[in-house]
Motif scaffolding. Structure first.
Motif, PDB file in Angstrom:
ATOM      1  N   LEU A 326      34.475 -19.184 -53.518  1.00 44.08           N
ATOM      2  CA  LEU A 326      35.371 -20.016 -52.722  1.00 44.08           C
ATOM      3  C   LEU A 326      36.609 -19.236 -52.283  1.00 44.08           C
ATOM      4  N   LYS A 327      37.134 -18.392 -53.166  1.00 42.19           N
ATOM      5  CA  LYS A 327      38.300 -17.580 -52.801  1.00 42.19           C
ATOM      6  C   LYS A 327      37.952 -16.632 -51.656  1.00 42.19           C
ATOM      7  N   TYR A 328      36.785 -16.043 -51.730  1.00 37.40           N
ATOM      8  CA  TYR A 328      36.335 -15.149 -50.655  1.00 37.40           C
ATOM      9  C   TYR A 328      36.083 -15.925 -49.367  1.00 37.40           C
ATOM     10  N   TYR A 329      35.410 -17.065 -49.478  1.00 39.17           N
ATOM     11  CA  TYR A 329      34.964 -17.764 -48.271  1.00 39.17           C
ATOM     12  C   TYR A 329      36.110 -18.481 -47.565  1.00 39.17           C
ATOM     13  N   ILE A 330      36.958 -19.177 -48.314  1.00 43.46           N
ATOM     14  CA  ILE A 330      38.065 -19.906 -47.678  1.00 43.46           C
ATOM     15  C   ILE A 330      39.115 -18.934 -47.169  1.00 43.46           C
ATOM     16  N   GLY A 331      39.285 -17.815 -47.835  1.00 36.79           N
ATOM     17  CA  GLY A 331      40.203 -16.799 -47.350  1.00 36.79           C
ATOM     18  C   GLY A 331      41.657 -17.156 -47.633  1.00 36.79           C
ATOM     19  N   LYS A 332      42.511 -16.975 -46.625  1.00 36.66           N
ATOM     20  CA  LYS A 332      43.944 -17.145 -46.801  1.00 36.66           C
ATOM     21  C   LYS A 332      44.336 -18.579 -47.145  1.00 36.66           C
ATOM     22  N   GLY A 333      43.485 -19.532 -46.828  1.00 37.34           N
ATOM     23  CA  GLY A 333      43.809 -20.928 -47.114  1.00 37.34           C
ATOM     24  C   GLY A 333      43.333 -21.408 -48.474  1.00 37.34           C
ATOM     25  N   PHE A 334      42.890 -20.471 -49.336  1.00 35.57           N
ATOM     26  CA  PHE A 334      42.318 -20.897 -50.616  1.00 35.57           C
ATOM     27  C   PHE A 334      43.299 -21.720 -51.431  1.00 35.57           C
ATOM     28  N   TYR A 335      44.545 -21.255 -51.562  1.00 32.41           N
ATOM     29  CA  TYR A 335      45.481 -21.948 -52.433  1.00 32.41           C
ATOM     30  C   TYR A 335      45.941 -23.279 -51.842  1.00 32.41           C
ATOM     31  N   THR A 336      45.851 -23.439 -50.513  1.00 28.12           N
ATOM     32  CA  THR A 336      46.104 -24.754 -49.919  1.00 28.12           C
ATOM     33  C   THR A 336      45.002 -25.723 -50.320  1.00 28.12           C
ATOM     34  N   HIS A 337      43.764 -25.280 -50.229  1.00 29.80           N
ATOM     35  CA  HIS A 337      42.642 -26.105 -50.698  1.00 29.80           C
ATOM     36  C   HIS A 337      42.774 -26.368 -52.197  1.00 29.80           C
ATOM     37  N   PHE A 338      43.162 -25.336 -52.937  1.00 27.69           N
ATOM     38  CA  PHE A 338      43.306 -25.465 -54.386  1.00 27.69           C
ATOM     39  C   PHE A 338      44.282 -26.587 -54.740  1.00 27.69           C
ATOM     40  N   SER A 339      45.368 -26.708 -53.982  1.00 26.23           N
ATOM     41  CA  SER A 339      46.399 -27.706 -54.281  1.00 26.23           C
ATOM     42  C   SER A 339      46.053 -29.093 -53.753  1.00 26.23           C
ATOM     43  N   LEU A 340      45.353 -29.162 -52.612  1.00 29.28           N
ATOM     44  CA  LEU A 340      45.175 -30.450 -51.942  1.00 29.28           C
ATOM     45  C   LEU A 340      43.748 -30.976 -51.959  1.00 29.28           C
ATOM     46  N   ASN A 341      42.769 -30.096 -52.137  1.00 28.84           N
ATOM     47  CA  ASN A 341      41.370 -30.514 -52.057  1.00 28.84           C
ATOM     48  C   ASN A 341      40.896 -30.995 -53.433  1.00 28.84           C
ATOM     49  N   LEU A 342      41.383 -32.159 -53.824  1.00 23.37           N
ATOM     50  CA  LEU A 342      41.069 -32.672 -55.162  1.00 23.37           C
ATOM     51  C   LEU A 342      39.587 -32.948 -55.380  1.00 23.37           C
ATOM     52  N   PRO A 343      38.877 -33.533 -54.410  1.00 14.65           N
ATOM     53  CA  PRO A 343      37.450 -33.792 -54.664  1.00 14.65           C
ATOM     54  C   PRO A 343      36.667 -32.538 -55.033  1.00 14.65           C
ATOM     55  N   LEU A 344      37.070 -31.399 -54.480  1.00 15.71           N
ATOM     56  CA  LEU A 344      36.346 -30.162 -54.772  1.00 15.71           C
ATOM     57  C   LEU A 344      36.831 -29.517 -56.064  1.00 15.71           C
ATOM     58  N   PHE A 345      38.141 -29.319 -56.186  1.00 11.92           N
ATOM     59  CA  PHE A 345      38.648 -28.522 -57.296  1.00 11.92           C
ATOM     60  C   PHE A 345      38.884 -29.325 -58.569  1.00 11.92           C
ATOM     61  N   ARG A 346      39.203 -30.602 -58.462  1.00  8.71           N
ATOM     62  CA  ARG A 346      39.375 -31.377 -59.692  1.00  8.71           C
ATOM     63  C   ARG A 346      38.042 -31.920 -60.186  1.00  8.71           C
ATOM     64  N   ASP A 347      37.303 -32.555 -59.290  1.00 11.52           N
ATOM     65  CA  ASP A 347      36.067 -33.217 -59.706  1.00 11.52           C
ATOM     66  C   ASP A 347      34.942 -32.222 -59.971  1.00 11.52           C
ATOM     67  N   SER A 348      34.904 -31.116 -59.212  1.00 13.45           N
ATOM     68  CA  SER A 348      33.815 -30.158 -59.380  1.00 13.45           C
ATOM     69  C   SER A 348      34.170 -29.001 -60.302  1.00 13.45           C
ATOM     70  N   PHE A 349      35.464 -28.618 -60.341  1.00 17.44           N
ATOM     71  CA  PHE A 349      35.837 -27.428 -61.090  1.00 17.44           C
ATOM     72  C   PHE A 349      36.875 -27.686 -62.171  1.00 17.44           C
ATOM     73  N   GLY A 350      37.267 -28.948 -62.388  1.00 15.03           N
ATOM     74  CA  GLY A 350      38.147 -29.261 -63.505  1.00 15.03           C
ATOM     75  C   GLY A 350      39.596 -28.878 -63.298  1.00 15.03           C
ATOM     76  N   LEU A 351      40.167 -29.160 -62.119  1.00 17.53           N
ATOM     77  CA  LEU A 351      41.578 -28.906 -61.871  1.00 17.53           C
ATOM     78  C   LEU A 351      42.435 -29.758 -62.796  1.00 17.53           C
ATOM     79  N   THR A 352      43.345 -29.130 -63.545  1.00 19.95           N
ATOM     80  CA  THR A 352      44.225 -29.843 -64.465  1.00 19.95           C
ATOM     81  C   THR A 352      45.635 -29.289 -64.342  1.00 19.95           C
ATOM     82  N   ARG A 353      46.562 -29.943 -65.025  1.00 20.71           N
ATOM     83  CA  ARG A 353      47.916 -29.412 -65.096  1.00 20.71           C
ATOM     84  C   ARG A 353      47.904 -28.101 -65.882  1.00 20.71           C
TER      85      ARG A 353
END
Length: 396
Positions: A326-353
């Motif tokens: 995902l870091k490779y594919y999304i590119g420069k916008g990875f950390y924006t997705h990381f912060s805002l794309n909850l369905p992907l990073f929290r539900d699929s990858f366990g985003l926590t505090r």
């Protein structure tokens, strides 16, 4: 495994408007269409609010470019990237037909380059299918369909002198593998991995090493037939015994790649050496006995992705490979997705505090949910305002 991304777009100085983007995608001039695709990719990299129906119209236009034989390679490559980013943005909410539409096209022909000049388009097609499967597959059979298609690509490109495509195909196969229930009888990953680890290209060797780590972690044994999950989770029985001469040879090659490089080449291969040392450590800590018994609770790489007060704790190789993809594919916008794309990073990858967060799923606190929602609403308001300004300019 990270591969250089030459497709990463950056929003131009002018404000992005999905309405003007769709209009550009319908232009007769190829330059205008390419500019529209570039803007669409850049917007999706930045986690665009895709609730607007015109994003679906833009998506339909991307599929049109793939079906249109007169579309140039750059248009097709950018169309694949836009579809993949759209799938990651929408995630499980994507319409069921998105993956089906990809497979309605002649996927195999697009993912296998006819010449080295087609390599970038082939890699774009492979990555698109992998990203869409990772984000949208709801049933194991959907992942298995992708595995089968990519395996055929691997078989056709393994002997071709296009390592870029082979590395992309192996990485994509590894990314999708954890979502499948079984692998087909004709898939022999350990035979393939043994060849990959002795390839001349470093990216191909690294892709093979990651595939080996994920296969071992998922309890896929050398020469094991399909339904490998069935043995452990449904029947509680031992799988067939692996061949005693395969795994030691693979482990020996991993150790050679981790520690056998001479000092003159160490600097040039630092990334590869670091990866194989982690894999070598993983194999030694979680060694399987040759009688077929499995060591439970395998220890993964134990890495984390941290940004903006949130963390994804990557305790397994399968998750690490997926997050790196995902870091490779999304590119420069990875950390924006990381912060805002909850369905992907929290539900699929366990985003926590980050402070005291667990690696499993947990709901974010109410004030943090409110903050994330505020960011998304602000982004959506700006997009609506830009579209309104664009409409007003038409009547000036």
């Amino acid at each position: 495994m990270g591969r250089p991304d030459s497709n990463s777009g950056v929003l131009s100085a002018r404000a992005f408007s999905i309405q003007s983007c769709v209009r550009m995608l319908h232009q007769n001039k190829r330059v205008a269409r390419e500019e529209g695709l570039k803007d669409l990719v850049a917007a999706l990299e930045g986690f665009a609010c895709v609730d607007d129906h015109r994003y679906k119209e833009a998506l339909d236009r991307c599929f049109y470019f793939l079906q249109n034989g007169s579309a140039k390679e750059k248009e097709r490559k950018d169309a694949y990237r836009a579809i993949g980013l759209y799938a990651l943005t929408v995630g499980p909410k994507a319409e069921q037909t998105l993956l089906d539409r990809l497979f309605d096209l002649d996927r195999l022909a697009e993912m296998v380059p006819s010449s080295p000049s087609d390599a970038q388009r082939a890699v774009a097609a492979i990555d698109c299918v992998a990203a869409a499967t990772l984000a949208c597959a709801k049933q194991p059979w959907e992942a298995e369909r992708t595995l089968k298609a990519i395996w055929e690509v691997i078989q056709q490109t393994a002997t071709a002198a296009i390592p870029q495509v082979l590395a992309a195909a192996v990485s994509a196969w590894t990314v999708v593998l954890p979502a499948a229930r079984y692998i087909e009888d004709d898939m022999t990953p350990f035979v393939l991995i043994a060849k990959l680890l002795r390839a001349d290209d470093a990216d191909v060797r690294m892709a093979g090493g990651e595939a080996l780590a994920v296969c071992i972690e998922l309890d896929i044994l050398p020469r094991e037939p399909k339904y490998y999950y069935y043995y452990y989770y449904y029947n509680n029985s031992k799988p067939p015994e692996p061949e005693p001469d395969e795994r030691p040879a693979l482990e020996s090659r991993v150790s050679e790649l981790a520690f056998g490089v001479n000092a003159r080449k160490k600097k040039a291969h630092a990334g590869e050496i670091g990866l194989f040392r982690k894999i070598d450590d993983f194999l030694k800590k979680n060694e399987q006995q040759l009688d077929g018994s499995i060591t439970k609770n395998k220890q993964g790489p134990g890495e984390s992705v941290l940004h903006g007060g949130y963390v994804v704790k990557v305790s397994r190789w399968a998750k690490l490979v997926q997050v790196n993809f995902l870091k490779y594919y999304i590119g420069k916008g990875f950390y924006t997705h990381f912060s805002l794309n909850l369905p992907l990073f929290r539900d699929s990858f366990g985003l926590t505090r980050a402070a005291g967060g667990r690696a499993d799923k947990e709901d974010l606190p109410a004030h943090e949910e409110k903050q994330l929602r505020k960011h998304r609403d602000r982004y959506k308001s700006k997009a609506v305002k830009r579209d309104l300004q664009d409409k007003m300019q038409q009547y000036d």
